[in-house]
Design an enzyme around this catalytic site. Structure first.
Site, PDB file in Angstrom:
ATOM      1  N   ASP A 108     -14.580  -3.581   1.470  1.00 63.27           N
ATOM      2  CA  ASP A 108     -15.211  -3.828   2.678  1.00 63.27           C
ATOM      3  C   ASP A 108     -16.747  -3.891   2.426  1.00 63.27           C
ATOM      4  O   ASP A 108     -17.112  -3.038   1.551  1.00 63.27           O
ATOM      5  CB  ASP A 108     -14.697  -3.046   3.739  1.00 63.27           C
ATOM      6  CG  ASP A 108     -14.968  -3.497   5.186  1.00 63.27           C
ATOM      7  OD1 ASP A 108     -15.407  -4.724   5.272  1.00 63.27           O
ATOM      8  OD2 ASP A 108     -14.730  -2.861   6.381  1.00 63.27           O
TER       9      ASP A 108
ATOM     10  N   ASP B 111     -12.120   1.383   5.447  1.00 61.98           N
ATOM     11  CA  ASP B 111     -12.271   2.440   6.511  1.00 61.98           C
ATOM     12  C   ASP B 111     -11.992   2.537   7.966  1.00 61.98           C
ATOM     13  O   ASP B 111     -12.226   3.376   8.486  1.00 61.98           O
ATOM     14  CB  ASP B 111     -13.874   2.938   6.440  1.00 61.98           C
ATOM     15  CG  ASP B 111     -14.654   1.864   6.949  1.00 61.98           C
ATOM     16  OD1 ASP B 111     -14.012   0.756   7.078  1.00 61.98           O
ATOM     17  OD2 ASP B 111     -15.814   1.945   7.102  1.00 61.98           O
TER      18      ASP B 111
ATOM     19  N   ASP C 115      -7.999  -2.168   8.135  1.00 63.48           N
ATOM     20  CA  ASP C 115      -7.787  -2.450   6.767  1.00 63.48           C
ATOM     21  C   ASP C 115      -6.381  -1.852   6.407  1.00 63.48           C
ATOM     22  O   ASP C 115      -5.872  -2.181   4.945  1.00 63.48           O
ATOM     23  CB  ASP C 115      -8.851  -1.506   5.986  1.00 63.48           C
ATOM     24  CG  ASP C 115     -10.245  -2.185   6.471  1.00 63.48           C
ATOM     25  OD1 ASP C 115     -10.478  -3.402   6.235  1.00 63.48           O
ATOM     26  OD2 ASP C 115     -11.226  -1.142   6.724  1.00 63.48           O
TER      27      ASP C 115
END
Length: 798
Positions: free
Chosen positions: A293, A538, A542
């Site tokens: 990410d 995080d 996700d």
């Protein structure tokens, strides 16, 4: 008015409350049962009972390893269950609800379907709902990865798990409890998969499966042959059969793997890396695609002010950077916004010790996602701060050239402008707008990000950046972080089907505007192409992708739920730890691969020796305690000690092929030398006890040969390992002889053992050379192509 007390009671009776009872699929009892009631534990139980029946208690030396394997397996699964059961994606213990026309604060779990709740800034939405009246701005970044605030008005749906940033509204609960979006996401996150993701464990399982099929008929044949054909006693027949079966089961290999992984877990913990699943360290060492990410991985979690720039269109001749900074200090001191942007501005003011001016406040207008700007009116003038295109509107082209340079590099640019007419409370500014300057913001690139991504590039690991943000912005950030191919980006909102995603993973490095479901599909598409995929994240958005990935890595600074769902957690949220984790994984895999070859020597010998015994109608020559003695000092203990050695070599080849190639020469040497010793013993009418003791010594000699072979090049540690095991074997043979069935042998038997030991050295050396040549030949691509052509030409398999 909300629901009446009677309506609430009916819904409670129907189970339509906001209480969730989502836990992992396996109970404690099921976990204990699944580890205890295994096929091999049944085999070991039968062998134990048989040895107890015949009174051969000294041959139960294998039990500690079996008990250790079972206890460790139960402990690992219970720890994983405990971690997942603690997972919580909601942190909204109380809610304001309207019932019987009155507002009251109750536990969020006590809410029922169709309840009317009041939401205001700072609240987390505790169940799926619909706005009835009022309007709020919500942040769904936790769920979607999209950082922009979203305006919700009457009739709009609200997703459980998102946060209210500003405004106030009445909302009606549509889906509560287990039916809500956040609960369904939690259920998927808490699912405990049964499938092994580790290649090493997968191959060990295959080996155990095939051994499990073979040992039953082999054991029956050996017992019948010894008891019926050779006329041995029932006790001798049982003991010889158990010895053969035990030798074929790699019971210590699981223990070696588990202990080696556990020690690596401890070493990683000292480096601020937490492993929820120990097998993930091996998977990470084999990863060839790493999905990351943007925020929290490539960049720091927060935002920072990079630069203040005076606009070329600024009409105030006295306005310079210093005056602009003082204006910004005044503005940030009075505005009520607490979003990430304003926090970054306040941090910049504090860090640079910028003093506030003497402006007198009149009114403020907070930021809204509809306007994309905030406004403050001082006696000295009216000022606006926000998105340049929303403040300038039709006149945006006047300043676009000044900010495009920064936007093209991935920065976020805010405009500070002076409004010529007070427009507080109106949706659109009424007066003429005079630009003052720009606040250039960025998510700072992590200090070691570039070196980390360079390392992965050198190791042949492809990077895929998957983010909910604008793809062009993410691309620029990825370029600054040194990610190869970062200029190739795509807006995932244009990828309508799984086929589109499958094609896109080959073409693009950067994916922007990605939904949580698309993240999951991207991971699956890469896996279908035979990639080993690691996913970092995080946020809750996700989690689905992290659960499907071969290995999941979470930043501790992100969502607690993401950290609990991940296999690996970087406790200091430092992505620069990743190379060290890979090094640790390589040490484990390479060392276990080397040590596993020692275990397979015993398995190959026992299987072939059992076949040899059946063919030549002889009783299996060794006892279980003798197999345990050899296993301890030529397999188990050296295997564990060698697994501790530092090893950062790249993992190459197939685990099982590598192990077999190392083990095969020694296994064949054992069978040929011990088989020849048994035949000679029969020729010279030597006692079976003498042959068993001499065979044990011969196996020890060959065992130390392979230890020397796999330990090259030698160092002080490896010399120490060899010496410790030789001394240990001699001590047990001399002082614990009765326990391990080591008897004094005749001179002729000792002489035969010495002769075959010397012969075994030459045999082992030439078999090793032959296997290496054969491996080299079949390892060459040209030779493989030739073989395939011949197979096709002569239709060999037809």
């Amino acid at each position: 008015m909300g629901l009446t007390s009677e309506e609430v009671r009916k819904r409670i009776d129907n189970g339509q409350t906001n209480h969730t009872d989502i836990s992992t699929q396996k109970t404690v009892g099921q976990i204990v049962k699944s580890n205890l009631l295994t096929y091999f534990n049944l085999i070991f139980l039968i062998l134990t009972v048989l040895l107890c029946i015949v009174g051969s208690f000294r041959n139960l030396t294998f039990l500690p390893v079996i008990i250790g394997n079972t206890v460790i397996g139960i402990f690992q699964e219970l720890r994983a269950k405990k971690t997942l059961d603690k997972m919580s994606m909601l942190n909204a213990p109380h809610s304001i609800v309207v019932r019987d026309g009155e507002q009251q604060q109750i536990q969020s779990e006590e809410l029922v379907k169709d309840d009317i709740i009041i939401l205001s800034a700072g609240n987390q939405i505790c169940a799926d709902a619909t706005v009835l009246s009022g309007s709020i701005s919500v942040n769904e970044a936790l769920l979607t990865g999209e950082s922009d605030e979203i305006k919700k008005k009457s009739g709009d749906g609200l997703m459980s798990g998102s946060f209210v940033v500003s405004g106030q509204c009445y909302a009606k609960l549509d889906k509560v409890g287990n039916e809500s979006y956040i609960s369904q996401l939690t259920a998927q996150a808490k699912a405990m998969g049964d499938g092994e993701q580790s290649e090493m464990i997968r191959y060990i399982n295959k080996l155990v499966k095939w051994v499990g099929i073979i040992i039953i008929p082999v054991g029956i044949i050996l017992f019948c042959q010894a008891y019926i054909m050779n006329g041995e006693t029932f006790k001798k027949s049982v003991v010889s059969m158990v010895a053969a079966v035990l030798g074929m089961i790699p019971e210590g290999l699981y223990l070696l793997t588990t202990v080696a992984l556990a020690l690596s877990t401890i070493r990683l913990a000292k480096k601020q890396v937490l492993l929820h699943d120990m097998k993930s360290i091996e998977t990470l060492a084999r990863v060839d695609v790493l999905c990351v990410d943007k925020t929290g991985t490539i960049t720091e979690p927060g935002m920072q002010v990079t630069e203040l720039v005076i606009s070329g269109r600024c009409g105030d001749a006295e306005m310079d950077k210093r005056a602009f900074a003082h204006l910004l200090a005044d503005y940030s001191a009075v505005i009520e916004d607490n979003n990430a942007t304003m926090e970054a501005i306040r941090a910049y003011v504090a860090k640079n010790e910028i003093e506030k001016g003497s402006r007198t406040l009149l009114k403020t207008q907070p930021f809204t996602s509809a306007n994309k700007y905030s406004k403050v009116s001082f006696v000295e003038g009216d000022y606006m701060l926000g998105a340049p295109e929303f403040i300038m509107k039709d006149r945006y082209e006047e300043i676009s050239g000044e900010i495009e340079e920064y936007q093209s590099k991935g920065y976020r640019v805010l405009l500070m402008a002076e409004s010529g007419e007070d427009s507080i409370g109106s949706v659109r500014p009424l007066g003429g707008i005079s630009p003052i300057g720009y606040i250039v913001l960025s998510n700072p690139i992590r200090e070691n990000a570039e070196s980390t991504f360079t390392y992965f590039k050198e190791q042949g690991v492809a990077i895929k950046v998957i983010s909910g943000d604008n793809p062009a912005t993410v691309s620029e950030v990825a370029k600054r972080a040194g990610i190869d191919g970062a200029e190739n980006y795509v807006d995932a909102s244009t990828l309508a089907s799984e086929k589109d995603i499958t094609e896109a993973v080959d073409k693009y490095t950067v994916f922007g505007r990605v939904t949580p479901k698309q993240k999951q599909l991207i991971v699956r598409a890469l896996q279908k192409q035979k990639h080993t995929v690691a996913m970092t994240g995080d946020g809750v958005n996700d989690i689905l992708a992290m659960k499907d990935a071969d290995c999941s890595i979470a930043m501790a600074s992100g969502s607690e739920a993401a950290a609990q769902a991940a296999q690996t957690v970087l406790l200091d949220s430092d992505f620069g730890r990743m190379p060290y984790v890979v090094f640790e994984g390589r040490q484990v895999v390479n060392n276990i691969q080397r040590s596993a070859s020692l275990f397979l020597v015993k398995n190959i010998f026992s299987l072939l020796m059992a076949i040899f015994s059946a063919i030549f109608a002889i009783t299996y020559p060794l006892e279980p305690s003798q197999i345990s003695l050899i296993s301890m000092f030529t397999i188990g203990l050296p295997g564990f000690l060698l697994a501790l050695e530092p090893n950062r070599d790249r993992i190459e080849g197939n685990f099982m092929v590598n192990v077999m190639l190392k083990a095969l020469p020694a296994g064949l040497t054992d069978v040929l030398s011990v088989g020849a010793l048994v035949i000679c013993g029969q020729v010279f009418n030597l006692p079976s006890e003498d042959i068993a003791t001499a065979g044990t010594m011969l196996l020890a000699v060959v065992g130390f040969m392979i230890i020397i072979k796999i330990s090259h090049p030698f160092n002080k540690m490896k010399y120490g390992v060899l010496l410790i095991n030789i001394i240990g074997l001699l001590f047990c043979g001399l002082f614990l002889g009765r326990l391990f069935a080591i008897e004094s042998i005749s001179n002729i038997c000792f002489l035969l053992m010495v002769v075959f030991a010397f012969a075994a050295e030459s045999m082992f050396r030439y078999l090793t050379l032959f296997v290496e040549k054969l491996s080299s030949f079949f390892g060459d691509e040209k030779n493989r192509r030739k073989i395939r052509r011949k197979i096709r030409k002569y239709n060999i398999f037809k």
